[in-house]
Design a protein around this motif. Structure first.
Motif, PDB file in Angstrom:
ATOM      1  N   PRO A 189      -8.870   9.471  -3.001  1.00 27.65           N
ATOM      2  CA  PRO A 189      -9.700   9.328  -1.803  1.00 27.65           C
ATOM      3  C   PRO A 189      -9.082   8.310  -0.852  1.00 27.65           C
ATOM      4  CG  PRO A 189     -10.708   8.172  -3.656  1.00 27.65           C
ATOM      5  CD  PRO A 189      -9.503   8.885  -4.195  1.00 27.65           C
ATOM      6  N   MET A 190      -9.068   8.649   0.400  1.00 22.12           N
ATOM      7  CA  MET A 190      -8.401   7.784   1.373  1.00 22.12           C
ATOM      8  C   MET A 190      -9.012   8.052   2.746  1.00 22.12           C
ATOM      9  SD  MET A 190      -4.331   8.038   2.215  1.00 22.12           S
ATOM     10  CE  MET A 190      -3.794   7.748   0.535  1.00 22.12           C
ATOM     11  N   ALA A 191      -9.147   7.010   3.543  1.00 25.42           N
ATOM     12  CA  ALA A 191      -9.664   7.204   4.899  1.00 25.42           C
ATOM     13  C   ALA A 191      -8.605   7.920   5.740  1.00 25.42           C
ATOM     14  CB  ALA A 191     -10.019   5.865   5.529  1.00 25.42           C
ATOM     15  N   PHE A 192      -9.050   8.751   6.660  1.00 27.00           N
ATOM     16  CA  PHE A 192      -8.144   9.573   7.456  1.00 27.00           C
ATOM     17  C   PHE A 192      -7.081   8.771   8.215  1.00 27.00           C
ATOM     18  CE2 PHE A 192      -7.098  12.329  11.104  1.00 27.00           C
ATOM     19  CZ  PHE A 192      -6.682  13.453  10.418  1.00 27.00           C
ATOM     20  N   PRO A 193      -7.415   7.622   8.799  1.00 25.44           N
ATOM     21  CA  PRO A 193      -6.387   6.881   9.564  1.00 25.44           C
ATOM     22  C   PRO A 193      -5.163   6.490   8.734  1.00 25.44           C
ATOM     23  CG  PRO A 193      -8.567   6.001  10.031  1.00 25.44           C
ATOM     24  CD  PRO A 193      -8.737   6.992   8.917  1.00 25.44           C
ATOM     25  N   GLU A 194      -5.301   6.426   7.423  1.00 26.77           N
ATOM     26  CA  GLU A 194      -4.164   6.037   6.578  1.00 26.77           C
ATOM     27  C   GLU A 194      -3.328   7.236   6.131  1.00 26.77           C
ATOM     28  OE1 GLU A 194      -5.795   3.855   3.206  1.00 26.77           O
ATOM     29  OE2 GLU A 194      -7.359   3.150   4.571  1.00 26.77           O
ATOM     30  N   LEU A 195      -3.824   8.431   6.429  1.00 27.65           N
ATOM     31  CA  LEU A 195      -3.256   9.617   5.783  1.00 27.65           C
ATOM     32  C   LEU A 195      -1.839   9.963   6.226  1.00 27.65           C
ATOM     33  CD1 LEU A 195      -3.456  12.003   3.894  1.00 27.65           C
ATOM     34  CD2 LEU A 195      -4.881  13.185   5.567  1.00 27.65           C
ATOM     35  N   PHE A 196      -1.565   9.921   7.517  1.00 24.40           N
ATOM     36  CA  PHE A 196      -0.237  10.325   7.998  1.00 24.40           C
ATOM     37  C   PHE A 196       0.855   9.493   7.318  1.00 24.40           C
ATOM     38  CE2 PHE A 196       3.459  10.538  10.692  1.00 24.40           C
ATOM     39  CZ  PHE A 196       3.483  11.849  11.142  1.00 24.40           C
ATOM     40  N   THR A 197       0.671   8.192   7.306  1.00 19.70           N
ATOM     41  CA  THR A 197       1.659   7.293   6.689  1.00 19.70           C
ATOM     42  C   THR A 197       1.768   7.555   5.189  1.00 19.70           C
ATOM     43  OG1 THR A 197       1.039   5.673   8.338  1.00 19.70           O
ATOM     44  CG2 THR A 197       2.345   4.864   6.505  1.00 19.70           C
ATOM     45  N   ALA A 198       0.642   7.808   4.541  1.00 16.98           N
ATOM     46  CA  ALA A 198       0.662   8.072   3.095  1.00 16.98           C
ATOM     47  C   ALA A 198       1.465   9.335   2.787  1.00 16.98           C
ATOM     48  CB  ALA A 198      -0.760   8.205   2.567  1.00 16.98           C
ATOM     49  N   LEU A 199       1.344  10.347   3.657  1.00 17.81           N
ATOM     50  CA  LEU A 199       2.110  11.585   3.463  1.00 17.81           C
ATOM     51  C   LEU A 199       3.588  11.335   3.729  1.00 17.81           C
ATOM     52  CD1 LEU A 199      -0.316  14.057   5.289  1.00 17.81           C
ATOM     53  CD2 LEU A 199       0.102  13.971   2.829  1.00 17.81           C
ATOM     54  N   GLN A 200       3.843  10.570   4.780  1.00 21.71           N
ATOM     55  CA  GLN A 200       5.215  10.253   5.170  1.00 21.71           C
ATOM     56  C   GLN A 200       5.941   9.485   4.072  1.00 21.71           C
ATOM     57  OE1 GLN A 200       5.357   7.748   8.673  1.00 21.71           O
ATOM     58  NE2 GLN A 200       6.872   9.136   9.577  1.00 21.71           N
ATOM     59  N   GLN A 201       5.229   8.534   3.480  1.00 23.21           N
ATOM     60  CA  GLN A 201       5.857   7.664   2.479  1.00 23.21           C
ATOM     61  C   GLN A 201       5.789   8.236   1.069  1.00 23.21           C
ATOM     62  OE1 GLN A 201       4.009   3.825   3.086  1.00 23.21           O
ATOM     63  NE2 GLN A 201       5.260   3.417   4.914  1.00 23.21           N
ATOM     64  N   GLY A 202       5.094   9.368   0.924  1.00 26.19           N
ATOM     65  CA  GLY A 202       5.016   9.997  -0.393  1.00 26.19           C
ATOM     66  C   GLY A 202       4.027   9.317  -1.337  1.00 26.19           C
ATOM     67  N   THR A 203       3.129   8.512  -0.796  1.00 21.89           N
ATOM     68  CA  THR A 203       2.071   7.919  -1.618  1.00 21.89           C
ATOM     69  C   THR A 203       1.218   9.027  -2.236  1.00 21.89           C
ATOM     70  OG1 THR A 203       1.980   6.240   0.114  1.00 21.89           O
ATOM     71  CG2 THR A 203       0.291   6.117  -1.599  1.00 21.89           C
ATOM     72  N   VAL A 204       1.027  10.100  -1.477  1.00 26.10           N
ATOM     73  CA  VAL A 204       0.381  11.308  -2.012  1.00 26.10           C
ATOM     74  C   VAL A 204       1.292  12.500  -1.698  1.00 26.10           C
ATOM     75  CG1 VAL A 204      -2.023  10.513  -1.871  1.00 26.10           C
ATOM     76  CG2 VAL A 204      -0.961  11.566   0.136  1.00 26.10           C
ATOM     77  N   ASP A 205       1.140  13.583  -2.493  1.00 27.06           N
ATOM     78  CA  ASP A 205       1.970  14.773  -2.271  1.00 27.06           C
ATOM     79  C   ASP A 205       1.408  15.649  -1.165  1.00 27.06           C
ATOM     80  OD1 ASP A 205       3.578  14.148  -4.531  1.00 27.06           O
ATOM     81  OD2 ASP A 205       2.050  15.016  -5.850  1.00 27.06           O
ATOM     82  N   GLY A 206       0.089  15.591  -0.999  1.00 24.63           N
ATOM     83  CA  GLY A 206      -0.507  16.509  -0.051  1.00 24.63           C
ATOM     84  C   GLY A 206      -1.905  16.091   0.373  1.00 24.63           C
ATOM     85  N   GLN A 207      -2.519  17.001   1.106  1.00 23.86           N
ATOM     86  CA  GLN A 207      -3.861  16.749   1.633  1.00 23.86           C
ATOM     87  C   GLN A 207      -4.465  18.108   1.938  1.00 23.86           C
ATOM     88  OE1 GLN A 207      -5.014  16.945   5.309  1.00 23.86           O
ATOM     89  NE2 GLN A 207      -3.426  18.533   5.328  1.00 23.86           N
ATOM     90  N   GLU A 208      -5.707  18.132   2.358  1.00 26.59           N
ATOM     91  CA  GLU A 208      -6.312  19.413   2.749  1.00 26.59           C
ATOM     92  C   GLU A 208      -7.196  19.177   3.960  1.00 26.59           C
ATOM     93  OE1 GLU A 208      -9.957  19.786   1.541  1.00 26.59           O
ATOM     94  OE2 GLU A 208      -9.598  17.625   1.405  1.00 26.59           O
TER      95      GLU A 208
END
Ligand code: EAX
Length: 325
Positions: A189-208
């Motif tokens: 679970p993660m707030a939306f404002p953090e998501l782009f960077t998390a995807l970019q840095q590979g903190t998570v593999d994906g999102q929906e």
């Protein structure tokens, strides 16, 4: 606020219109998490136009797009506290404030857009909106985010087995998290404002997210695979702070309700247009699109968690939603 009209009228006569003091007080702050060109921006603009028209310019809306007022949870909190006047938000974090909303977050509950609209604009949806004041909030209308689709950087997901072991960002929503856990996905679970960077840095593999969100947030820049899972309908809400609402006359409340309906309609039209036309655009932007997703297998894989939801929310209430339309 009605005073303002009188003041402005009087001021006109003596050429002091620019100094009319109540002008600022009639402009409300509306926050949302996406770009101004998104379905939320289109909805906010339509709502503002209708509100100005109905109130003769007495009330208007200033938009704060792209998380300028915080993530969705923070904005809803702001509406509760009175620091944010209006919010357009997905239901993502809303069930943490108004538990009655959570039932709408069940995967594979809504068949299509028409079904979702019939439920939400009908008795069941309106009853849920009626619960908001018990939790320090007022919801004016159901808007729309859209059916959510899975993206990731690792694998072309077609079946639930393909998704196993992926680390997927979910909204801060217990229903979504339980469903993803059932699929063997690691929900983060993660707030939306953090998501782009998390995807970019590979903190998570994906999102929906719905196609309109994937487009507007430019996720094609940081995600390779798009699977058209349409696994859950994501409603949106137009929320107003009780600190504003409680000060309105009945006539003004009528204007806000009508304006919110106009906003919701425009939001739905844009979200659905994006869902229709946006996949081709995302492909153009370099995403590999998996359109032959085995949706039935995903739904079947969720059977155990559906049983839990039935216990939690009532099988009769879930059946009542399914029976609409
Ligand atoms: O409301 O957090 C999310 O994934 C939402 O779908 C997005 O912010 C749009």
């Amino acid at each position: 606020m009605r005073f303002h009209g009188l003041l402005a009228g009087a001021a006109l006569g003596v050429g002091l219109l620019a100094a009319a003091p109540a002008l600022d007080a009639a402009e409300l702050k509306l926050g949302y998490s996406l770009a101004p060109t998104s379905h939320y921006g289109v909805g906010a603009t339509a709502m503002d136009e209708k509100l100005r028209e109905l109130s003769g310019g007495e009330w208007s809306i200033k938009q704060f797009p792209a998380n300028a007022l915080g993530g969705e949870r923070e904005m809803v909190e702001g509406a509760q506290l009175g620091t944010v006047d209006l919010v357009i938000t997905s239901t993502g974090p809303v069930g943490n404030f108004v538990p009655e909303v959570l039932i709408t977050d069940i995967p594979f509950l809504f068949r299509d857009y028409e079904h979702a609209h019939a439920v939400l604009d009908g008795e069941i949806g309106q009853e849920i909106l009626g619960q908001f004041p018990n939790h320090g909030l007022v919801a004016l209308a159901w808007g729309e985010n859209g059916f959510r689709n899975l993206t990731n950087n690792k694998v072309a997901v077609k079946t639930p087995e393909d998704a196993e072991g992926l680390k997927i960002r979910t909204m801060e929503n217990q229903v979504h998290m339980a469903a993803f856990r059932e699929l063997g996905v690691l929900p983060t679970p993660m707030a939306f404002p953090e998501l782009f960077t998390a995807l970019q840095q590979g903190t998570v593999d994906g999102q929906e997210n719905p196609i309109g969100v994937i487009l507007s947030a430019k996720f094609a820049q940081v995600q390779k695979y798009l699977s058209l899972t349409n696994h859950v309908y994501s409603p949106a809400l137009i929320i107003i702070s009780p600190s504003v609402w409680d000060g309105l006359s009945d006539e003004e409340k009528g204007w806000f309700n009508e304006a919110a309906k106009a906003g919701a309609k425009a939001m739905r039209e844009k979200a659905e247009a994006d869902a229709r036309d946006g996949v081709a655009e995302l492909e153009k932007q370099g995403m590999t699109v998996v359109s032959n997703v085995d949706r039935a297998a995903f739904e079947e894989a969720l059977a155990p968690v559906f049983a839990e939801f039935a216990k939690k929310f009532g099988q009769d209430r879930i059946d009542a939603i399914r029976a609409v339309g």
